[in-house]
Design a protein around this motif. Structure first.
Motif, mmCIF file in Angstrom:
data_model
loop_
_atom_site.group_PDB
_atom_site.id
_atom_site.type_symbol
_atom_site.label_atom_id
_atom_site.label_comp_id
_atom_site.label_asym_id
_atom_site.label_seq_id
_atom_site.Cartn_x
_atom_site.Cartn_y
_atom_site.Cartn_z
ATOM 1 N N PHE A 59 41.040 -33.114 6.681
ATOM 2 C CA PHE A 59 40.648 -31.810 7.405
ATOM 3 C C PHE A 59 39.080 -31.912 7.887
ATOM 4 N N TRP A 60 38.575 -32.217 6.680
ATOM 5 C CA TRP A 60 36.916 -32.613 6.920
ATOM 6 C C TRP A 60 36.745 -33.493 8.065
ATOM 7 N N ILE A 61 37.392 -34.819 7.690
ATOM 8 C CA ILE A 61 36.842 -35.971 8.342
ATOM 9 C C ILE A 61 37.346 -35.655 9.891
ATOM 10 N N GLY A 62 38.255 -34.896 10.179
ATOM 11 C CA GLY A 62 38.708 -34.628 11.553
ATOM 12 C C GLY A 62 37.892 -33.718 12.201
ATOM 13 N N ILE A 63 37.493 -32.775 11.504
ATOM 14 C CA ILE A 63 36.257 -31.845 12.021
ATOM 15 C C ILE A 63 35.123 -32.748 12.576
ATOM 16 N N GLY A 64 34.644 -33.779 11.831
ATOM 17 C CA GLY A 64 33.640 -34.695 12.442
ATOM 18 C C GLY A 64 33.821 -35.226 13.830
ATOM 19 N N HIS A 65 34.980 -35.248 14.200
ATOM 20 C CA HIS A 65 35.336 -36.258 15.414
ATOM 21 C C HIS A 65 34.717 -35.570 16.574
ATOM 22 N N ALA A 66 34.745 -34.109 16.789
ATOM 23 C CA ALA A 66 34.303 -33.597 17.899
ATOM 24 C C ALA A 66 32.458 -34.326 18.041
ATOM 25 N N PRO B 1 48.714 -42.522 14.776
ATOM 26 C CA PRO B 1 47.187 -42.739 14.867
ATOM 27 C C PRO B 1 46.828 -41.779 16.463
ATOM 28 N N PRO B 2 47.631 -41.813 17.413
ATOM 29 C CA PRO B 2 47.096 -40.968 18.572
ATOM 30 C C PRO B 2 47.217 -39.382 18.208
ATOM 31 N N TYR B 3 48.282 -39.031 17.458
ATOM 32 C CA TYR B 3 48.294 -37.727 17.172
ATOM 33 C C TYR B 3 47.406 -36.950 16.083
ATOM 34 N N PHE B 4 46.881 -38.052 15.087
ATOM 35 C CA PHE B 4 45.740 -37.693 14.320
ATOM 36 C C PHE B 4 44.514 -37.591 15.239
ATOM 37 N N VAL B 5 44.093 -38.527 15.761
ATOM 38 C CA VAL B 5 42.932 -38.596 16.809
ATOM 39 C C VAL B 5 42.911 -37.206 17.412
ATOM 40 N N ALA B 6 43.969 -36.966 18.340
ATOM 41 C CA ALA B 6 43.949 -35.747 19.079
ATOM 42 C C ALA B 6 43.594 -34.540 18.314
ATOM 43 N N GLY B 7 44.319 -34.394 17.066
ATOM 44 C CA GLY B 7 44.517 -33.413 16.166
ATOM 45 C C GLY B 7 42.891 -33.340 15.763
ATOM 46 N N ALA B 8 42.222 -34.377 15.482
ATOM 47 C CA ALA B 8 40.860 -34.308 14.984
ATOM 48 C C ALA B 8 39.856 -33.746 16.164
ATOM 49 N N ILE B 9 39.967 -34.096 17.360
ATOM 50 C CA ILE B 9 39.122 -33.639 18.175
ATOM 51 C C ILE B 9 39.304 -32.189 18.565
ATOM 52 N N PHE B 10 40.560 -31.832 18.483
ATOM 53 C CA PHE B 10 40.922 -30.492 18.637
ATOM 54 C C PHE B 10 40.387 -29.541 17.465
ATOM 55 N N GLY C 119 37.958 -30.393 15.696
ATOM 56 C CA GLY C 119 36.500 -30.599 15.532
ATOM 57 C C GLY C 119 36.000 -29.690 16.485
ATOM 58 N N PHE C 120 36.434 -29.571 17.902
ATOM 59 C CA PHE C 120 35.856 -28.643 18.885
ATOM 60 C C PHE C 120 35.801 -27.230 18.560
ATOM 61 N N ALA C 121 36.968 -26.833 17.733
ATOM 62 C CA ALA C 121 37.002 -25.312 17.207
ATOM 63 C C ALA C 121 35.745 -25.230 16.303
ATOM 64 N N MET C 122 35.687 -26.186 15.423
ATOM 65 C CA MET C 122 34.693 -25.936 14.582
ATOM 66 C C MET C 122 33.033 -25.831 15.305
ATOM 67 N N VAL C 123 33.126 -26.844 16.228
ATOM 68 C CA VAL C 123 31.837 -26.724 17.105
ATOM 69 C C VAL C 123 31.545 -25.267 17.531
ATOM 70 N N LEU C 124 32.595 -24.990 18.280
ATOM 71 C CA LEU C 124 32.296 -23.330 18.858
ATOM 72 C C LEU C 124 32.188 -22.247 17.628
ATOM 73 N N THR C 125 32.870 -22.623 16.706
ATOM 74 C CA THR C 125 32.568 -21.679 15.403
ATOM 75 C C THR C 125 31.342 -21.400 15.088
ATOM 76 N N LEU C 126 30.656 -22.442 15.147
ATOM 77 C CA LEU C 126 29.308 -22.744 14.647
ATOM 78 C C LEU C 126 28.250 -22.158 15.498
ATOM 79 N N LEU C 127 28.735 -22.790 16.970
ATOM 80 C CA LEU C 127 27.568 -22.556 17.975
ATOM 81 C C LEU C 127 27.699 -21.216 18.763
ATOM 82 N N LEU C 128 28.735 -20.529 18.652
ATOM 83 C CA LEU C 128 28.856 -19.219 19.380
ATOM 84 C C LEU C 128 27.879 -18.250 18.431
ATOM 85 N N PRO C 129 28.101 -18.013 17.255
ATOM 86 C CA PRO C 129 27.139 -17.121 16.502
ATOM 87 C C PRO C 129 25.761 -17.732 16.602
ATOM 88 N N ALA C 130 25.443 -18.988 16.559
ATOM 89 C CA ALA C 130 23.939 -19.407 16.421
ATOM 90 C C ALA C 130 23.199 -19.116 17.829
#
Lengths: 185, 482
Positions: free
Chosen positions: B95-102, B269-278, B280-291
């Protein structure tokens, strides 16, 4: 070595420009005037400035290639050494002959990237002469805006074509403002 | 300008320029950007920051206590039991390493693709990457049980003459994750140097001047330096691009190279990479919208940025939905009864609601809202979808990992996994570590890459005001994103 009447060593004559576009145009004039030891300063990299200054491609890429190849070879040694010589490991009776070499590719790739990235970072610092404690340009109080919204051009006094009047005239003609002598010390 | 007649093509081009929405709204100039972004770091910490930091650091501290308890007592403090030998620990790792991918995708791939909108979000996304990888790296270390022997993972000579198995996917993972973290740090710090110089030049106290002075390395914005800097940045982006695709591929090899039904698949492999970016972008927005709301950065992180990130979530979310579908199809089409059973088990087995809620609703259905532009424009909808995705991606990893193990080949050993309080609080603790680090980051470092976002301002163009069309980027131009 040029000195000011007060006895300071002269590093350069510098000017401030109102915009990135003005600095870009000025750089082309200074390049065409044949100066070699000069530089422009801006808060962000200006697109096309390298050509405007007459600078070629950065060969930092050579170091990165060197780093990448070193990483690849390091991985090869780290993997083949133990796996073929020091500690031949038979896991579940799976083959461990030379033809299993694709299993070594992931680590070869990772170390290629790792060493390449280290090379990129450290050669960037090295080729730029960074980190450094001090630079004469910081003696100019207006220069503090270089990291905000200031655009500056400085022609060093060490340049063979440097003459006080000639450079001042060139900087004025290209639209430079706040033209000044920058002290070395 | 010069009054010469302009060719129709030129007018068309100029009009296209006109309709392009500026990346920095309200014609903010360079010094406004410096002032607003540095201001966040220079003002005293607001009260909400202390409250938030008190909560997150308490969670982090308790999480560290749980880790200490687990290390000193043993893996038995977790609910892991045979056959579910990997459960929350590895779920959290993936979960955490995937978030990093974005973060790496934004900083590297979008840079190579000349996506200038990345400049507003890359710094905080890269910071998020580092903090997520720190959280991820905890779990493989502690799940081995004897944490003090984690150094066995490093290939170094020892007096037993024992060496690692370099043909093992787990060994690849050690190299992939550590390389990923190191390269991300280098990339992040390279981008920070010019901004640290800005903070140094603005510093009012001696301590700040000294510290920012040290870390800015004496940067002075010289074009002779920018030349090497840009080349280094380009090459770091070029190196990071295959890296980001490789890291989650290697993580997926940990599963794909085993013989467990639902794990042993080539689609991973492609499934995990797509999921990681998916995710990760959700987490970017989770952090950036409040900021963005708190620090009033709406002119830098504009609706256009949110819109584009939402589109990436839609795209990668649809990849993920496709991969889920293919898994079921292949399970049926392969005729392999174990595979069929395992997938049947996924939707109707002990973790059925994880699948219906997490994978189906959160990951496949909720991002489909982003087909509608009003959904991409409404920050509440965007935030809701992102929270769904954050949760859904955790559930997905849990279903893949524990769901694949819970009913193995020998029915007599079937056993459902139940998390203990240590499992739960270790996970909450990593959320605390992650958010605490992010809060510290926005307090002490510029959360937007000033030197990069300035290049997205029209005045940064060296031909600004000298060519027709270039200067005419209007403040409220028609939105081009539709």
């Amino acid at each position: 070595m040029m000195r000011t009447p007060a006895g300071h060593k002269v590093y350069a004559m510098a000017a401030e420009y109102p915009s990135a576009a003005a600095l870009y145009e000025a750089a082309k004039h200074v390049r065409d005037a044949g100066f070699k030891r000069w530089d422009v300063y801006s808060p962000f990299p200006i697109h096309g400035m390298d050509e405007a200054m007459g600078l070629g491609k950065s060969w930092l890429s050579g170091w990165v290639l060197f780093g990448g190849v070193t990483g690849l070879l390091t991985a090869a040694v780290v993997e083949f050494g133990p796996s073929s010589i020091l500690y031949q490991l038979d896991v579940h009776g799976k083959p461990w002959n030379f033809w299993t070499v694709p299993a070594f590719f992931p680590i070869m790739f990772e170390l290629t990237v790792l060493f390449g990235a280290f090379a990129a970072f450290f050669s960037m610092l090295g080729m730029n002469g960074l980190p450094r404690w001090y630079h004469p340009m910081f003696n100019w109080e207006r220069f503090i805006r270089v990291s905000n919204d200031g655009f500056f051009l400085a022609i060093e006094s060490h340049d063979p074509r440097f003459t006080e009047n000639g450079v001042r005239e060139l900087l004025e003609r290209t639209g430079g403002e706040h033209i000044t002598i920058v002290h070395e010390d | 300008m010069d009054g010469a007649p302009t060719a129709p093509e030129t007018i068309k081009e100029a009009e296209q320029e006109l309709t392009r929405v500026p990346l920095v709204l309200h014609r903010r100039n360079f010094s406004w950007l410096t002032e607003r972004i540095s201001g966040v770091v220079e003002q005293p910490a607001p009260r909400w920051w202390w409250v938030a930091f008190a909560i997150t650091s308490s969670a982090a501290t308790f999480g560290l206590f749980c880790i200490g308890y687990q290390i000193s007592t043993g893996v038995g403090t977790w609910g892991n039991q045979i056959p579910v030998g990997w459960a929350w620990d590895i779920t959290n790792f993936v979960f955490w390493i995937g978030i990093g991918h974005a973060g790496t995708l934004i900083s590297a791939i979008l840079f190579l693709l000349h996506q200038k909108w990345r400049t507003s979000i890359n710094r905080s996304a890269e910071a998020m990457t580092l903090f997520a990888v720190i959280c991820a790296a905890i779990f493989p270390g502690i799940h081995v049980g004897r944490f003090w022997m984690a150094w066995y993972m490093a290939p170094m000579p020892n007096n037993w003459g024992i060496w690692q198995n370099f043909r093992s996917a787990l060994m690849w993972d050690v190299f992939a994750v550590s390389t990923y973290f190191t390269v991300s740090v280098l990339f992040w710090y390279t981008g920070l140097i010019p901004d640290l110089a800005t903070l140094r030049d603005r510093a009012t106290t001696k301590v700040r001047k000294f510290l920012f002075g040290i870390f800015a390395c004496g940067w002075r914005g010289s074009n002779r330096n920018w030349r090497h800097y840009e080349m280094a940045y380009l090459l770091l982006a070029g190196l990071s691009t295959p890296l980001v695709l490789s890291v989650h591929s290697v993580v997926s090899f940990d599963f794909a190279s085993t013989l467990i039904p639902t794990w042993h698949t080539t689609i991973f492999p492609p499934y995990f990479v797509a999921g990681a970016i998916f995710g990760g972008f959700a987490m970017v927005l989770t952090l950036l919208l409040p900021a963005r709301a708190i620090f009033k950065l709406h002119d830098v992180i504009t609706p256009q940025h949110v819109d584009k990130m939402a589109k990436i979530i839609l795209l990668t979310g649809s990849f993920v939905a496709y991969a889920y579908t293919m898994e079921f199809f292949v399970a049926w089409y392969s005729g392999n009864s174990y595979e069929k059973f395992a997938f049947w088990n996924r939707i109707f087995g002990p973790y059925w609601w994880y699948w219906w809620f997490g994978m189906l609703f959160c990951n496949c259905l909720s991002p489909q809202l982003f087909w509608f532009s009003w959904c991409r424009r409404n920050v509440f909808v965007v935030f809701f979808v992102c929270m769904c995705v954050n949760a859904g991606m955790w559930f997905e990893r849990f279903i893949i990992i524990a769901g694949g193990l819970v009913r193995d080949f020998l029915p007599s050993s079937w056993r459902v996994f139940h998390p203990t309080w240590v499992d739960i609080w270790t996970y909450i603790g990593t959320i605390g570590i992650f958010t605490s680090l992010f809060l510290l980051f926005i307090r002490f470092l510029p959360m937007i890459a000033m030197s990069e976002v300035k290049t997205a301002v029209p005045e940064a163009d060296p031909h600004y005001g000298t060519l027709p069309g270039v200067q005419s980027v209007s403040p409220g131009g028609k939105e081009r994103t539709r």
